[in-house]
Design an enzyme around this catalytic site. Structure first.
Site, short mmCIF file in Angstrom:
data_model
loop_
_atom_site.label_atom_id
_atom_site.label_comp_id
_atom_site.label_asym_id
_atom_site.label_seq_id
_atom_site.Cartn_x
_atom_site.Cartn_y
_atom_site.Cartn_z
N ILE A 1 0.85 -1.23 0.00
CA ILE A 1 0.02 -0.05 0.00
C ILE A 1 0.75 1.30 0.21
O ILE A 1 0.41 2.26 -0.27
CB ILE A 1 -0.93 -0.01 1.30
N GLY A 2 2.22 1.17 0.23
CA GLY A 2 2.93 2.37 -0.03
C GLY A 2 4.28 1.95 -0.10
O GLY A 2 4.93 0.72 0.41
N GLY B 1 11.52 1.82 3.26
CA GLY B 1 11.14 0.51 3.21
C GLY B 1 9.68 0.62 2.52
O GLY B 1 9.04 1.52 1.94
N LYS C 1 5.00 -1.69 8.62
CA LYS C 1 6.01 -0.95 7.89
C LYS C 1 7.41 -1.68 7.89
O LYS C 1 7.79 -2.06 8.94
CB LYS C 1 6.36 0.34 8.39
N ASP D 1 9.55 15.89 8.50
CA ASP D 1 9.19 15.10 7.25
C ASP D 1 7.97 15.57 6.92
O ASP D 1 7.16 14.39 6.47
CB ASP D 1 9.98 13.90 6.89
#
Length: 773
Positions: free
Chosen positions: A481-482, A487, A506, A609
């Site tokens: 999904i990402g 990672g 993650k 970020d």
């Protein structure tokens, strides 16, 4: 507002030009009684309501409703077009940039044969393009762009005599009709940002007068269209980027001798770059990045004396950087990163006085980084990932170069090597055995230490690698999904509290430099925070995978609506959009999250970020700030000025969102997060990223937003836009944008000391939302 009886009192009115004002309300229906009206221009105002839908007694020549808030949601509300079919002398009809929805009525095909300009772009029109549009034989400009048109472009479009056709930014599919080749007077063709497929029709080779053509961001396949390259009339732009073209760049590209801008990035092109490209003497901007070109960079490129931007990033180019490129006096931006280039940086690059952006990162370059000329101030120059470079100015932090030449060192080392190499070989083999044993012990100890760090008490459930492997179906790409710098994130089913729960996992790519430190940073930050607008960590896993390699992962609550970035950009064709109220709520959520990190955590935490891809939306579209891989826990408030923004992980942040002081080696502070929040706020309400191609030559997202409201950012008006009057006005969009823009600009000022605090920004964001929603 205009008086409702305007047309009654001015029956002989011929010209009504009200453009570029601040009129509101609806367009008076009585204007239909102005039987002599010839030209009506209400463009760039704030008129609302429906377009006049009664029969026109006048026969206007010019109608422009451009850039208002006029609506049409049913076929009945489009009836005004049917009434306009009686206007036999109508030449200009412009309703672009309104809020017109539903389907474009077929009666548009019955407008005057004298019609020359038809603009309906930048609305919300759906359905198919009427095939009868070919009846408008006098049409010279047809603009259907940035709507929700679906299906095919009708083949009858080739019956027009138009000089400009724009269908970009829709949901059109299938092949481009070959009949487009019949438009021999065509100057501009815009088809980008659709879902066109197949090859580009060979018939387009007949467009001998065309100056601009855009085919980018579609699904075109096959080899590059040589028949388009042979169109010597192309002079402004040819954009073929981000499609599925395959094969080499053909030598026919050299026929584009008049072209200024050529974009072929983001395809599947291979082979060497042809020398023929140097025939493109008028090129200013050449972008061939993100392909698989190999071989060396042709030295003949230097013959393109007018070239200002050359982008060859993300290819497989090898060999040395040609010295000849240093002779290109007008080159401003040169991008050669992520190739297989070797050798040294040409010293004559020092003399390229116009060069202000140079990216040579992630190649195999070695030797000395030049010191003088443009290299004396390397802001905008990137060399990362070239481990054999040395020297340069001190700000680069490269190791000093040894004084002796390579040849001298080689002659001096030969006799020593003859003695040492055999002995070293034996010792090396023995050392490998010892190192292997030591590393395994160290990895095991580190894994246990990190696991203990994450699993400090029973509130963190323990999960194993095998459970994560099973829950993601072997980390299958279907569950991906990402993906980020450190990672990948997978959708996972885990047995938690005696029930199968959907979570996000993650998995850190430990081969990527800085990933292990990112894992530790994220664990450290997430362990200290609890807030409804921050991503909630369930647990972590720090162990070994099935091949005994180190494995680290974090388990989070699953966010079914994905990232804010996806809602703002990647899913632009979806029928579901964020409403104004939803955007305001998201902005408040993000502001609250940052205010909590800065002022309610002890010690404070700087995220470092913040960007839309790190803002996740749950089932109710509540925003949660995530990805704390670059976060910095400040030991105490006084230490903010003692934390360097540069470290082993490089500048903390993402280009476009990172505070400017970080790029200049400044200190990490909460002011950096405030800057990023200001940029995110602008992106949330303008839909533009800070790295759009339009932002160059000094134009930034902030300046663009400021220019959108010229002369409107006074304190008096800012107070007015947050007053109860706005609430009573049902959320006037322009006043909302005025408030948001003022706040975002206050957050994103260049100097940290000039920015407002996150506490004040959050309070102001609440005030705007509460007075609007």
């Amino acid at each position: 507002m205009l008086p409702s009886d305007l047309g009654v009192h001015l029956p002989n009115l011929k010209y009504l030009r009200l453009g570029i004002n601040h009129f509101t309300g609806s367009l008076p229906a009585s204007l239909a009684n102005a039987t002599e009206i010839y030209s009506l221009d209400i463009s760039f105002n704030n008129f609302t309501g429906k377009c006049a839908s009664r029969d026109w007694k006048a026969l206007p020549d010019f109608l422009s409703f451009d850039t208002n808030q006029l609506t049409a949601t049913t076929a009945q509300e489009w009836k005004f077009v049917t009434f306009l079919t009686n206007c036999t002398r109508l030449r200009i009809f412009d309703v672009q940039d309104n809020m017109l929805g539903a389907m474009l009525p077929s009666s548009v095909s019955n407008l005057s044969a004298q019609l020359q300009v038809l603009y309906v772009g930048y609305n919300e029109i759906s359905g198919k393009i009427p095939s009868g549009i070919s009846n408008l034989v006098g049409l010279t400009q047809l603009q259907l762009s940035n709507n929700r048109f679906t299906g095919l472009v009708p083949g009858s479009i080739g019956m027009l005599t138009a000089a400009s056709i724009g269908v970009q930014g829709n949901q059109l599919t299938g092949l481009l009709p070959s009949s487009l080749g019949n438009l021999t007077r065509l100057l501009n063709l815009y088809t980008e940002n659709n879902m066109f497929e197949g090859p580009i029709p060979t018939s387009l080779g007949s467009l001998q007068d065309i100056t601009m053509a855009t085919f980018n961001n579609n699904k075109f396949t096959g080899p590059l269209p040589t028949h388009v390259f042979n169109l010597s009339s192309l002079s402004v732009l040819l954009n073929l980027a981000y499609n599925n073209f395959v094969g080499p760049l053909p030598p026919e590209v050299g026929s584009l001798t008049k072209l200024a801008n050529l974009y072929i990035a983001g395809n599947n092109l291979v082979g060497s770059l042809p020398d023929a490209i140097s025939n493109c003497q008028s090129l200013i901007d050449l972008r061939l990045d993100t392909n698989s070109f190999n071989g060396s960079i042709p030295a003949s490129i230097s013959k393109m004396k007018g070239l200002a931007i050359l982008n060859l990033d993300n290819n497989a180019l090898s060999g040395a950087i040609p010295q000849e490129l240093g002779l290109m006096d007008g080159l401003k931006e040169l991008y050669l990163s992520r190739n297989n280039l070797s050798g040294s940086i040409p010293e004559n690059f020092e003399n390229m006085t116009s060069l202000d952006k140079l990216d040579l990162s992630f190649n195999h370059l070695d030797g000395k980084v030049p010191l003088h000329g443009v290299f004396s101030n390397v802001t905008g120059f990137l060399f990362d990932g070239n481990l054999a470079l040395c020297g340069g100015i001190p700000e680069l932090h490269w190791p000093p170069c040894l004084q002796n030449s390579k040849e001298h060192r080689k002659r001096k080392l030969v006799p020593i090597l003859k003695l040492i190499v055999p002995i070293a070989g034996i010792l090396f083999c023995f050392s490998l055995v010892l190192i292997s044993i030591s590393l395994k012990k160290k990895q095991k100890a580190q894994s246990i230490s990190l696991a203990e760090f994450c699993l400090m008490d029973d509130k963190y459930p323990r999960v194993s690698y095998d459970e994560l492997l099973q829950g993601t179906n072997g980390f299958n790409t279907n569950n991906l999904i990402g993906k980020g710098r450190n990672g990948s994130v997978y959708k996972c089913s885990l047995p938690l509290k005696n029930t199968i729960t959907t979570v996000a996992v993650k998995v850190f790519d430990l081969q990527q430099s800085g990933s292990s430190k990112s894992f530790i940073s994220e664990c450290e930050a997430l362990n200290k925070i609890r807030h409804r607008n921050l991503i909630s960590v369930i647990t972590c896993c720090s162990s070994s995978d099935s091949t005994q390699n180190d494995f680290k992962a974090l388990v989070f609550d699953f966010m079914p609506n994905g990232s804010l970035h996806r809602w703002l950009h990647l899913d632009e064709h979806t029928s579901q959009r964020l409403t104004l109220a939803q955007r305001l709520n998201i902005a408040v959520d993000v502001a609250d999250a940052l205010e909590y990190l800065h002022n309610s955590c002890e010690p404070p935490i700087v995220h470092c970020d913040l960007k839309p891809s790190n803002i996740l939306l749950d089932q109710e579209l509540v925003a949660h700030v995530g990805d704390f891989g670059l976060a910095k826990v400040l030991p105490n408030p006084a230490s903010e000025q003692q934390v360097d923004s540069n470290g082993t992980m490089g500048i903390r942040g993402t280009i476009g969102y990172v505070a400017p002081e970080y790029g200049e080696g400044g200190q990490i502070s909460t002011c950096g997060d405030v800057y990023s929040f200001g940029i995110v706020l602008l992106e949330l309400f303008t839909g533009l990223t800070p790295t759009e191609d339009m932002f160059r030559d000094g134009l930034t997202l902030q300046k663009h937003a400021e220019n959108a409201f010229p002369g409107m950012l006074s304190d008096e008006e800012a107070h007015a836009c947050t007053s109860q009057g706005v609430k009573n006005a049902m959320g006037d969009i322009n006043k909302v944008m005025l408030s948001i823009t003022k706040l975002a600009l206050s957050c994103s000022k260049h100097a940290p000391i000039e920015r407002i605090s996150m506490r004040d920004a959050a309070a102001e964001m609440h005030k705007i939302r509460d007075n609007i929603v």
